[in-house]
Structure formats: C-alpha cells, structure tokens
Design a protein around this motif. Structure first.
Motif, PDB file in Angstrom:
ATOM      1  N   VAL A  21       1.319  -1.150  -0.033  1.00 22.68           N
ATOM      2  CA  VAL A  21      -0.400   0.278  -0.093  1.00 22.68           C
ATOM      3  C   VAL A  21       1.282   1.717   0.303  1.00 22.68           C
ATOM      4  N   ALA A  22       2.295   1.321  -0.060  1.00 24.29           N
ATOM      5  CA  ALA A  22       2.706   2.435   0.566  1.00 24.29           C
ATOM      6  C   ALA A  22       4.111   2.389  -0.252  1.00 24.29           C
ATOM      7  N   ALA A  23       4.401   1.367  -1.039  1.00 27.05           N
ATOM      8  CA  ALA A  23       6.219   1.402  -1.543  1.00 27.05           C
ATOM      9  C   ALA A  23       5.950   1.945  -2.812  1.00 27.05           C
ATOM     10  N   ARG A  74      13.084   0.686  -0.194  1.00 32.66           N
ATOM     11  CA  ARG A  74      12.345   0.572   0.285  1.00 32.66           C
ATOM     12  C   ARG A  74      11.675   1.391   0.766  1.00 32.66           C
ATOM     13  N   LEU A  75      12.061   2.733   1.005  1.00 32.19           N
ATOM     14  CA  LEU A  75      11.612   3.683   1.986  1.00 32.19           C
ATOM     15  C   LEU A  75       9.980   3.941   1.271  1.00 32.19           C
ATOM     16  N   ALA A  76       9.148   3.546   2.958  1.00 31.82           N
ATOM     17  CA  ALA A  76       7.913   3.593   2.313  1.00 31.82           C
ATOM     18  C   ALA A  76       7.651   4.274   4.129  1.00 31.82           C
ATOM     19  N   VAL A  77       6.411   4.699   3.884  1.00 24.86           N
ATOM     20  CA  VAL A  77       5.609   5.103   4.797  1.00 24.86           C
ATOM     21  C   VAL A  77       3.495   5.083   5.155  1.00 24.86           C
ATOM     22  N   HIS A  78       3.578   4.351   5.372  1.00 24.10           N
ATOM     23  CA  HIS A  78       2.328   4.722   5.586  1.00 24.10           C
ATOM     24  C   HIS A  78       1.107   5.798   5.228  1.00 24.10           C
ATOM     25  N   VAL A  81       0.122   7.858   8.310  1.00 17.88           N
ATOM     26  CA  VAL A  81       0.894   8.559   9.090  1.00 17.88           C
ATOM     27  C   VAL A  81       2.075   9.891   8.197  1.00 17.88           C
ATOM     28  N   ARG A  82       2.198   9.773   7.335  1.00 20.67           N
ATOM     29  CA  ARG A  82       2.790  10.961   6.554  1.00 20.67           C
ATOM     30  C   ARG A  82       2.531  12.094   6.735  1.00 20.67           C
ATOM     31  N   ARG A  83       3.668  12.655   6.736  1.00 26.38           N
ATOM     32  CA  ARG A  83       3.992  14.400   6.234  1.00 26.38           C
ATOM     33  C   ARG A  83       4.056  14.716   8.352  1.00 26.38           C
ATOM     34  N   GLN A  84       4.852  13.434   8.557  1.00 28.83           N
ATOM     35  CA  GLN A  84       4.916  14.095  10.054  1.00 28.83           C
ATOM     36  C   GLN A  84       6.775  13.055  10.345  1.00 28.83           C
ATOM     37  N   GLY A  85       6.975  13.616   9.615  1.00 30.41           N
ATOM     38  CA  GLY A  85       8.661  13.642   8.882  1.00 30.41           C
ATOM     39  C   GLY A  85       9.085  12.182   9.603  1.00 30.41           C
ATOM     40  N   LEU A  86       8.300  11.178   9.301  1.00 31.79           N
ATOM     41  CA  LEU A  86       8.857  10.191   9.608  1.00 31.79           C
ATOM     42  C   LEU A  86       9.573   9.747   8.687  1.00 31.79           C
ATOM     43  N   ALA A  87       9.624   9.540   7.756  1.00 34.72           N
ATOM     44  CA  ALA A  87      10.598   9.702   6.650  1.00 34.72           C
ATOM     45  C   ALA A  87      11.694  10.269   6.992  1.00 34.72           C
ATOM     46  N   HIS A  88      11.797  11.230   6.902  1.00 36.38           N
ATOM     47  CA  HIS A  88      13.461  12.094   7.420  1.00 36.38           C
ATOM     48  C   HIS A  88      13.941  11.516   8.451  1.00 36.38           C
ATOM     49  N   ARG A  89      13.003  10.821   9.218  1.00 32.56           N
ATOM     50  CA  ARG A  89      13.939  10.047  11.179  1.00 32.56           C
ATOM     51  C   ARG A  89      14.623   8.918  10.246  1.00 32.56           C
ATOM     52  N   GLY A 113       9.172  10.357 -12.719  1.00 28.80           N
ATOM     53  CA  GLY A 113       7.335  10.591 -11.949  1.00 28.80           C
ATOM     54  C   GLY A 113       6.903  10.289 -10.527  1.00 28.80           C
ATOM     55  N   ASN A 114       7.749   9.934  -9.630  1.00 33.11           N
ATOM     56  CA  ASN A 114       7.603   9.817  -9.078  1.00 33.11           C
ATOM     57  C   ASN A 114       7.810  10.969  -8.392  1.00 33.11           C
ATOM     58  N   ASP A 115       6.639  12.142  -7.694  1.00 34.17           N
ATOM     59  CA  ASP A 115       7.086  12.950  -7.935  1.00 34.17           C
ATOM     60  C   ASP A 115       6.811  13.561  -5.529  1.00 34.17           C
ATOM     61  N   LEU A 116       6.406  12.428  -5.720  1.00 34.25           N
ATOM     62  CA  LEU A 116       6.271  12.821  -3.749  1.00 34.25           C
ATOM     63  C   LEU A 116       8.204  12.379  -3.488  1.00 34.25           C
ATOM     64  N   GLY A 117       8.609  11.032  -3.676  1.00 31.45           N
ATOM     65  CA  GLY A 117       9.454  10.262  -3.509  1.00 31.45           C
ATOM     66  C   GLY A 117      10.402  11.658  -4.283  1.00 31.45           C
ATOM     67  N   GLN A 118      10.750  12.191  -5.411  1.00 35.24           N
ATOM     68  CA  GLN A 118      11.484  13.016  -5.552  1.00 35.24           C
ATOM     69  C   GLN A 118      11.151  14.501  -4.139  1.00 35.24           C
ATOM     70  N   SER A 119      10.467  14.785  -4.286  1.00 36.87           N
ATOM     71  CA  SER A 119      10.613  15.714  -3.114  1.00 36.87           C
ATOM     72  C   SER A 119      11.170  15.591  -2.120  1.00 36.87           C
ATOM     73  N   LEU A 120      10.581  14.428  -1.212  1.00 34.59           N
ATOM     74  CA  LEU A 120      11.556  13.941  -0.183  1.00 34.59           C
ATOM     75  C   LEU A 120      13.116  14.263  -0.512  1.00 34.59           C
ATOM     76  N   TRP A 121      13.789  13.787  -1.654  1.00 31.43           N
ATOM     77  CA  TRP A 121      15.453  13.329  -1.451  1.00 31.43           C
ATOM     78  C   TRP A 121      15.453  14.716  -1.720  1.00 31.43           C
ATOM     79  N   LYS A 122      14.873  15.256  -2.574  1.00 28.29           N
ATOM     80  CA  LYS A 122      16.402  16.851  -3.280  1.00 28.29           C
ATOM     81  C   LYS A 122      16.032  17.251  -1.575  1.00 28.29           C
ATOM     82  N   SER A 123      14.492  17.298  -0.667  1.00 32.57           N
ATOM     83  CA  SER A 123      14.891  18.466   0.475  1.00 32.57           C
ATOM     84  C   SER A 123      15.272  17.909   1.935  1.00 32.57           C
ATOM     85  N   SER A 124      15.845  16.198   1.506  1.00 30.22           N
ATOM     86  CA  SER A 124      17.044  15.740   2.444  1.00 30.22           C
ATOM     87  C   SER A 124      18.408  15.715   1.616  1.00 30.22           C
TER      88      SER A 124
HETATM   89  C1  LIG Z   1       8.023  10.261   0.013  1.00 23.34           C
HETATM   90  C2  LIG Z   1       7.445   9.367   1.523  1.00 23.34           C
HETATM   91  C3  LIG Z   1       8.194   8.286   2.016  1.00 23.34           C
HETATM   92  C4  LIG Z   1       7.436   9.884   1.996  1.00 23.34           C
HETATM   93  O1  LIG Z   1       7.167  10.244   3.738  1.00 23.34           O
HETATM   94  P1  LIG Z   1       6.974  11.732   5.127  1.00 23.34           P
HETATM   95  O2  LIG Z   1       6.884  10.401   6.130  1.00 23.34           O
HETATM   96  O3  LIG Z   1       5.554  11.705   4.934  1.00 23.34           O
HETATM   97  O4  LIG Z   1       7.577  12.298   4.788  1.00 23.34           O
HETATM   98  P2  LIG Z   1       8.538  13.815   6.109  1.00 23.34           P
HETATM   99  O5  LIG Z   1       6.648  13.738   6.493  1.00 23.34           O
HETATM  100  O6  LIG Z   1       9.408  12.771   6.616  1.00 23.34           O
HETATM  101  O7  LIG Z   1       8.649  14.397   4.639  1.00 23.34           O
HETATM  102  C5  LIG Z   1      10.254  14.314   3.985  1.00 23.34           C
HETATM  103  C6  LIG Z   1       9.710  15.624   2.733  1.00 23.34           C
HETATM  104  O8  LIG Z   1       9.383  15.174   2.524  1.00 23.34           O
HETATM  105  C7  LIG Z   1       8.735  16.172   0.714  1.00 23.34           C
HETATM  106  N1  LIG Z   1       7.603  15.415   0.712  1.00 23.34           N
HETATM  107  C8  LIG Z   1       6.640  14.813   1.920  1.00 23.34           C
HETATM  108  N2  LIG Z   1       5.219  14.807   1.203  1.00 23.34           N
HETATM  109  C9  LIG Z   1       4.612  15.123   0.338  1.00 23.34           C
HETATM  110  C10 LIG Z   1       3.849  15.835  -0.081  1.00 23.34           C
HETATM  111  N3  LIG Z   1       2.696  14.875  -0.037  1.00 23.34           N
HETATM  112  N4  LIG Z   1       4.369  16.822  -1.322  1.00 23.34           N
HETATM  113  C11 LIG Z   1       5.508  17.256  -1.432  1.00 23.34           C
HETATM  114  N5  LIG Z   1       6.511  17.146  -0.513  1.00 23.34           N
HETATM  115  C12 LIG Z   1       6.092  16.415   0.515  1.00 23.34           C
HETATM  116  C13 LIG Z   1       8.126  17.564   2.062  1.00 23.34           C
HETATM  117  O9  LIG Z   1       9.955  17.702   1.075  1.00 23.34           O
HETATM  118  C14 LIG Z   1       9.001  17.039   3.125  1.00 23.34           C
HETATM  119  O10 LIG Z   1       9.739  18.019   4.194  1.00 23.34           O
HETATM  120  P3  LIG Z   1       8.845  18.972   4.608  1.00 23.34           P
HETATM  121  O11 LIG Z   1       7.613  18.763   5.484  1.00 23.34           O
HETATM  122  O12 LIG Z   1       9.347  20.143   5.715  1.00 23.34           O
HETATM  123  O13 LIG Z   1       8.314  20.395   3.331  1.00 23.34           O
HETATM  124  C15 LIG Z   1       5.899   8.595   1.782  1.00 23.34           C
HETATM  125  O14 LIG Z   1       4.776   9.640   0.547  1.00 23.34           O
HETATM  126  C16 LIG Z   1       5.895   7.734   1.101  1.00 23.34           C
HETATM  127  O15 LIG Z   1       6.197   6.566   1.826  1.00 23.34           O
HETATM  128  N6  LIG Z   1       5.348   8.082  -0.401  1.00 23.34           N
HETATM  129  C17 LIG Z   1       5.486   6.454  -1.142  1.00 23.34           C
HETATM  130  C18 LIG Z   1       6.766   5.747  -1.155  1.00 23.34           C
HETATM  131  C19 LIG Z   1       8.100   6.819  -2.027  1.00 23.34           C
HETATM  132  O16 LIG Z   1       7.728   7.063  -3.223  1.00 23.34           O
HETATM  133  N7  LIG Z   1       9.195   6.171  -1.178  1.00 23.34           N
HETATM  134  C20 LIG Z   1      10.207   7.294  -1.747  1.00 23.34           C
HETATM  135  C21 LIG Z   1      11.038   6.141  -2.714  1.00 23.34           C
HETATM  136  S1  LIG Z   1      12.137   6.009  -4.019  1.00 23.34           S
END
Ligand SMILES: CC(C)(COP(=O)(O)OP(=O)(O)OC[C@H]1O[C@@H](n2cnc3c(N)ncnc32)[C@H](O)[C@@H]1OP(=O)(O)O)[C@@H](O)C(=O)NCCC(=O)NCCS
Length: 140
Positions: A21-23, A74-78, A81-89, A113-124
C-alpha cells in the motif's frame, strides 16, 4: 510515539503488507518473504521498521552496505502517518548507520514521475545524476 528498530523475521508479513500500500512498486521485482528474511539474516541491521505503540509497522527503509557502496531501498511510510517527519527520521537513522560503516556517498533509485519521492530526496539533500542510466539483466 513511533519507534524505529531493526526489522526481525516476525515483521516480514507486515512489511510486505506495508509495501503493497505504501511503497514505490513499478518496474521492480516482486517482493517475497524469503528474500526479506534472507536480507535480515545476512545483515540484521539493514532493514529498519517504524512501529506504532500498538505494534503496527507503518514505515520502512533498507540501508544496504556491501563494504564498498551504500544504497537505500524501500523507503515507505503508510499513508495514515505521512507528513509527520517519519521519512526524515528513517533517513537520518540509515545515514548514521551507513556513515559509521564507512560510506562516503549514499544513493537511492527513484522512479521518473514519482514526484512525492523526488521531493523527499531533494529536501534531504540528494541530487539526481542525469548522466547515469541503470542497466539490468534479470537472473535466477
Ligand atoms: C515519500 C514518503 C516516503 C515521504 O514520507 P513522509 O513520512 O510523509 O515524509 P516526511 O514527513 O518525512 O517529509 C519529508 C519531506 O518529503 C517531502 N514531502 C513529503 N510528502 C510530500 C507531499 N505530499 N508533497 C510534497 N512534498 C512532500 C517534503 O519535502 C517533506 O519535507 P517537509 O515536510 O519539511 O516539507 C512517503 O510519501 C511514501 O511512502 N511515498 C510512497 C513511497 C515512495 O515513493 N517512496 C520513495 C521511494 S524513492
């Protein structure tokens, strides 16, 4: 409170459910319990899970170290519980482990095309390397 800890074999069914469901699931081999169990047996610290107080696995990250290179998978957050900093942790935790093991650079595969993933990696602090393409051949 969500706790991070190394995955154990008993977590494998929950991990596979989380990844359903999350990856990022396109263009990659299918997961199997045996493969995840093999990873845990080979390197018990490689797969980190994020677990809620009631024992639910809501996040994961695999940090692979082969003695030469460091890779994240396999960075995945359900979604609950997204947008709470768990991926950063999870990422901080994995980076600390990999640096302690000797890594000088860490990489991750991210789908176009994985915009969500790309935004996470960029922000990190990660940058895409446009000059490289991954070449693969399925075996076994
Ligand atoms: C990508 C993912 C791991 C982020 O998990 P998360 O716990 O919600 O992320 P965080 O709360 O730690 O946010 C980290 C940063 O990611 C970016 N981000 C996360 N969710 C976002 C969203 N919905 N829109 C835009 N940016 C987002 C932001 O830059 C965010 O930093 P900020 O909160 O300071 O702005 C999660 O959305 C996920 O599991 N996605 C599906 C699987 C996936 O794509 N994994 C990455 C594989 S390459």
């Amino acid at each position: 409170m969500i706790e991070l800890r190394p995955a154990v074999t008993a977590d494998v069914p929950s991990l596979l459910e989380l990844w359903e469901v999350a990856a990022e699931n396109d263009s990659r081999p299918t997961d199997s319990a045996v493969k995840v169990e093999t990873l845990i047996a080979r390197d018990p610290e490689a797969c980190t899970v994020a677990v809620t107080e009631d024992g639910r696995v809501v996040g994961s990250l695999i940090s692979g170290w082969d003695g030469w290179r460091a890779h994240l998978y396999r960075l995945a957050v359900h979604p609950d519980v997204r947008r709470q900093g768990l991926a950063h942790r999870l990422l901080d935790h994995a980076e600390t482990r990999l640096v302690a093991l000797g890594a000088g650079r860490i990489d991750a595969m991210v789908l176009e095309g994985n915009d969500l993933g790309q935004s996470l990696w960029k922000s990190s602090g990660y940058e895409s390397q446009a000059e490289w393409r991954r070449w693969v051949r399925p075996v076994g």
